[in-house]
Design a protein around this motif. Sequence first.
Motif, PDB file in Angstrom:
ATOM      1  N   ALA A  19       0.846  -1.195   0.000  1.00 52.85           N
ATOM      2  CA  ALA A  19       0.000   0.000   0.000  1.00 52.85           C
ATOM      3  C   ALA A  19       0.878   1.239   0.000  1.00 52.85           C
ATOM      4  CB  ALA A  19      -0.897  -0.005   1.229  1.00 52.85           C
ATOM      5  N   GLY A  20       0.235   2.371  -0.194  1.00 52.07           N
ATOM      6  CA  GLY A  20       0.931   3.646  -0.060  1.00 52.07           C
ATOM      7  C   GLY A  20       0.994   4.035   1.401  1.00 52.07           C
ATOM      8  N   PRO A  21       1.488   5.236   1.707  1.00 55.26           N
ATOM      9  CA  PRO A  21       1.645   5.632   3.110  1.00 55.26           C
ATOM     10  C   PRO A  21       0.339   5.710   3.884  1.00 55.26           C
ATOM     11  CG  PRO A  21       2.131   7.459   1.631  1.00 55.26           C
ATOM     12  CD  PRO A  21       1.940   6.256   0.773  1.00 55.26           C
ATOM     13  N   GLU A  22      -0.787   5.851   3.190  1.00 55.29           N
ATOM     14  CA  GLU A  22      -2.076   5.884   3.886  1.00 55.29           C
ATOM     15  C   GLU A  22      -2.554   4.497   4.287  1.00 55.29           C
ATOM     16  OE1 GLU A  22      -2.879   5.474  -0.445  1.00 55.29           O
ATOM     17  OE2 GLU A  22      -1.515   6.666   0.747  1.00 55.29           O
ATOM     18  N   GLY A  23      -1.877   3.450   3.821  1.00 49.76           N
ATOM     19  CA  GLY A  23      -2.249   2.081   4.152  1.00 49.76           C
ATOM     20  C   GLY A  23      -1.209   1.368   4.990  1.00 49.76           C
ATOM     21  N   LEU A  24      -0.295   2.150   5.615  1.00 47.99           N
ATOM     22  CA  LEU A  24       0.763   1.582   6.449  1.00 47.99           C
ATOM     23  C   LEU A  24       0.871   2.341   7.761  1.00 47.99           C
ATOM     24  CD1 LEU A  24       3.566   1.317   3.738  1.00 47.99           C
ATOM     25  CD2 LEU A  24       2.239  -0.580   4.682  1.00 47.99           C
ATOM     26  N   ILE A  25       1.251   1.618   8.813  1.00 48.78           N
ATOM     27  CA  ILE A  25       1.519   2.231  10.117  1.00 48.78           C
ATOM     28  C   ILE A  25       2.848   1.675  10.609  1.00 48.78           C
ATOM     29  CG2 ILE A  25       0.786   2.508  12.525  1.00 48.78           C
ATOM     30  CD1 ILE A  25      -2.094   1.920  11.573  1.00 48.78           C
ATOM     31  N   GLU A  26       3.774   2.553  10.956  1.00 50.64           N
ATOM     32  CA  GLU A  26       5.013   2.096  11.587  1.00 50.64           C
ATOM     33  C   GLU A  26       4.695   1.813  13.055  1.00 50.64           C
ATOM     34  OE1 GLU A  26       9.629   3.478  12.365  1.00 50.64           O
ATOM     35  OE2 GLU A  26       8.107   5.020  12.027  1.00 50.64           O
ATOM     36  N   VAL A  27       5.166   0.671  13.548  1.00 50.91           N
ATOM     37  CA  VAL A  27       4.905   0.284  14.936  1.00 50.91           C
ATOM     38  C   VAL A  27       6.232   0.098  15.661  1.00 50.91           C
ATOM     39  CG1 VAL A  27       3.883  -1.468  16.460  1.00 50.91           C
ATOM     40  CG2 VAL A  27       2.748  -0.861  14.317  1.00 50.91           C
ATOM     41  N   ARG A  28       6.336   0.706  16.826  1.00 53.12           N
ATOM     42  CA  ARG A  28       7.448   0.492  17.751  1.00 53.12           C
ATOM     43  C   ARG A  28       6.809  -0.035  19.033  1.00 53.12           C
ATOM     44  NH1 ARG A  28      12.712   1.739  16.129  1.00 53.12           N
ATOM     45  NH2 ARG A  28      12.671   3.211  14.413  1.00 53.12           N
ATOM     46  N   SER A  29       7.122  -1.287  19.364  1.00 54.84           N
ATOM     47  CA  SER A  29       6.437  -1.908  20.500  1.00 54.84           C
ATOM     48  C   SER A  29       7.313  -1.931  21.750  1.00 54.84           C
ATOM     49  CB  SER A  29       5.978  -3.319  20.143  1.00 54.84           C
ATOM     50  OG  SER A  29       7.084  -4.142  19.924  1.00 54.84           O
ATOM     51  N   LYS A  30       6.646  -1.929  22.916  1.00 57.66           N
ATOM     52  CA  LYS A  30       7.330  -2.042  24.209  1.00 57.66           C
ATOM     53  C   LYS A  30       7.907  -3.435  24.375  1.00 57.66           C
ATOM     54  CE  LYS A  30       4.544   1.005  27.125  1.00 57.66           C
ATOM     55  NZ  LYS A  30       3.668   1.023  28.302  1.00 57.66           N
ATOM     56  N   ILE A  31       7.130  -4.420  23.965  1.00 63.42           N
ATOM     57  CA  ILE A  31       7.546  -5.814  24.096  1.00 63.42           C
ATOM     58  C   ILE A  31       7.526  -6.453  22.707  1.00 63.42           C
ATOM     59  CG2 ILE A  31       6.740  -6.068  26.477  1.00 63.42           C
ATOM     60  CD1 ILE A  31       4.242  -7.436  25.376  1.00 63.42           C
ATOM     61  N   PRO A  32       8.338  -7.455  22.471  1.00 65.17           N
ATOM     62  CA  PRO A  32       8.337  -8.088  21.150  1.00 65.17           C
ATOM     63  C   PRO A  32       6.983  -8.713  20.809  1.00 65.17           C
ATOM     64  CG  PRO A  32      10.261  -8.757  22.425  1.00 65.17           C
ATOM     65  CD  PRO A  32       9.351  -8.021  23.363  1.00 65.17           C
ATOM     66  N   VAL A  33       6.641  -8.604  19.542  1.00 67.93           N
ATOM     67  CA  VAL A  33       5.412  -9.191  19.019  1.00 67.93           C
ATOM     68  C   VAL A  33       5.840 -10.319  18.088  1.00 67.93           C
ATOM     69  CG1 VAL A  33       3.320  -8.761  17.666  1.00 67.93           C
ATOM     70  CG2 VAL A  33       4.251  -6.945  19.131  1.00 67.93           C
ATOM     71  N   LYS A  34       5.255 -11.500  18.301  1.00 68.97           N
ATOM     72  CA  LYS A  34       5.617 -12.648  17.479  1.00 68.97           C
ATOM     73  C   LYS A  34       5.118 -12.435  16.052  1.00 68.97           C
ATOM     74  CE  LYS A  34       5.365 -17.619  17.060  1.00 68.97           C
ATOM     75  NZ  LYS A  34       4.829 -18.856  17.510  1.00 68.97           N
ATOM     76  N   TYR A  35       6.033 -12.599  15.104  1.00 70.14           N
ATOM     77  CA  TYR A  35       5.667 -12.446  13.695  1.00 70.14           C
ATOM     78  C   TYR A  35       4.671 -13.518  13.292  1.00 70.14           C
ATOM     79  CZ  TYR A  35       5.795 -12.487   8.648  1.00 70.14           C
ATOM     80  OH  TYR A  35       5.424 -12.477   7.318  1.00 70.14           O
ATOM     81  N   THR A  36       3.664 -13.110  12.539  1.00 70.11           N
ATOM     82  CA  THR A  36       2.653 -14.019  12.032  1.00 70.11           C
ATOM     83  C   THR A  36       2.156 -13.507  10.686  1.00 70.11           C
ATOM     84  OG1 THR A  36       0.493 -15.015  12.439  1.00 70.11           O
ATOM     85  CG2 THR A  36       0.838 -12.820  13.345  1.00 70.11           C
ATOM     86  N   LEU A  37       1.633 -14.400   9.896  1.00 69.04           N
ATOM     87  CA  LEU A  37       1.021 -14.005   8.633  1.00 69.04           C
ATOM     88  C   LEU A  37      -0.428 -13.557   8.836  1.00 69.04           C
ATOM     89  CD1 LEU A  37       2.394 -16.854   6.338  1.00 69.04           C
ATOM     90  CD2 LEU A  37       3.196 -14.483   6.477  1.00 69.04           C
ATOM     91  N   GLU A  38      -0.992 -13.913   9.983  1.00 68.73           N
ATOM     92  CA  GLU A  38      -2.365 -13.533  10.312  1.00 68.73           C
ATOM     93  C   GLU A  38      -2.392 -12.078  10.797  1.00 68.73           C
ATOM     94  OE1 GLU A  38      -5.011 -15.504   9.792  1.00 68.73           O
ATOM     95  OE2 GLU A  38      -3.647 -17.033   9.013  1.00 68.73           O
ATOM     96  N   PRO A  39      -3.537 -11.426  10.739  1.00 63.55           N
ATOM     97  CA  PRO A  39      -3.626 -10.053  11.243  1.00 63.55           C
ATOM     98  C   PRO A  39      -3.333  -9.987  12.738  1.00 63.55           C
ATOM     99  CG  PRO A  39      -5.602 -10.645  10.012  1.00 63.55           C
ATOM    100  CD  PRO A  39      -4.793 -11.895  10.170  1.00 63.55           C
ATOM    101  N   VAL A  40      -2.715  -8.890  13.159  1.00 65.77           N
ATOM    102  CA  VAL A  40      -2.461  -8.651  14.578  1.00 65.77           C
ATOM    103  C   VAL A  40      -3.124  -7.332  14.981  1.00 65.77           C
ATOM    104  CG1 VAL A  40      -0.276  -9.908  14.596  1.00 65.77           C
ATOM    105  CG2 VAL A  40      -0.263  -7.460  14.166  1.00 65.77           C
ATOM    106  N   VAL A  41      -3.386  -7.214  16.269  1.00 63.53           N
ATOM    107  CA  VAL A  41      -3.924  -5.979  16.838  1.00 63.53           C
ATOM    108  C   VAL A  41      -2.932  -5.501  17.880  1.00 63.53           C
ATOM    109  CG1 VAL A  41      -5.822  -4.939  18.146  1.00 63.53           C
ATOM    110  CG2 VAL A  41      -6.310  -6.722  16.461  1.00 63.53           C
TER     111      VAL A  41
END
Length: 168
Positions: A120-142
């Motif tokens: 997507a373009g920049p309107e379809g992306l969010i940069e995320v910096r997390s406090k704790i690691p998030v396990k990579y998955t192909l499924e959607p995450v919240v």
Amino acid sequence: MTPPSIARTLALALSVAALSASAQTLSPPIAGQGPGVHDPRSPFKPLEEKDGIVSWKLLSSVQTAVEKNRVVPTFPGPVRALDQKTVRVQGFMLPLEPGVQQKHFLLSAVPTSCGFCVPAGPEGLIEVRSKIPVKYTLEPVVVEGRLAVLEKDPYGLFYRVSDAVPTP
């Protein structure tokens, strides 16, 4: 170069210039086209809007213009109202670091269909910096965190969530 080959070269150059000019007038803008296109062949279902989660429809309602080789966003009032607020967002992970556990990644409104393509373009992306690691998955995450609405990000991003934590 002989005169006929000069003429052919000039004709070719003019044809390319004409095609380029017509392509510029017919092509859509580079950004502002929504949250991306969900490939119908994707094995993943499109994201469903959920209560309590900021919608991609809202985030992608940003208007854009190109000024001095830069895409400049104009955010509507409801998007501006989210700036520096704690929000929940959902999307498909695009890792920015090696490994299964991610603390810095992108969320996309649509799943990637190519390992080398941004979906997507920049309107379809969010940069995320997390406090704790998030396990990579192909499924959607919240994730939940503080949303920054970015008007002049040096990397061209429109949104960043910091201090994020994964949520069910």
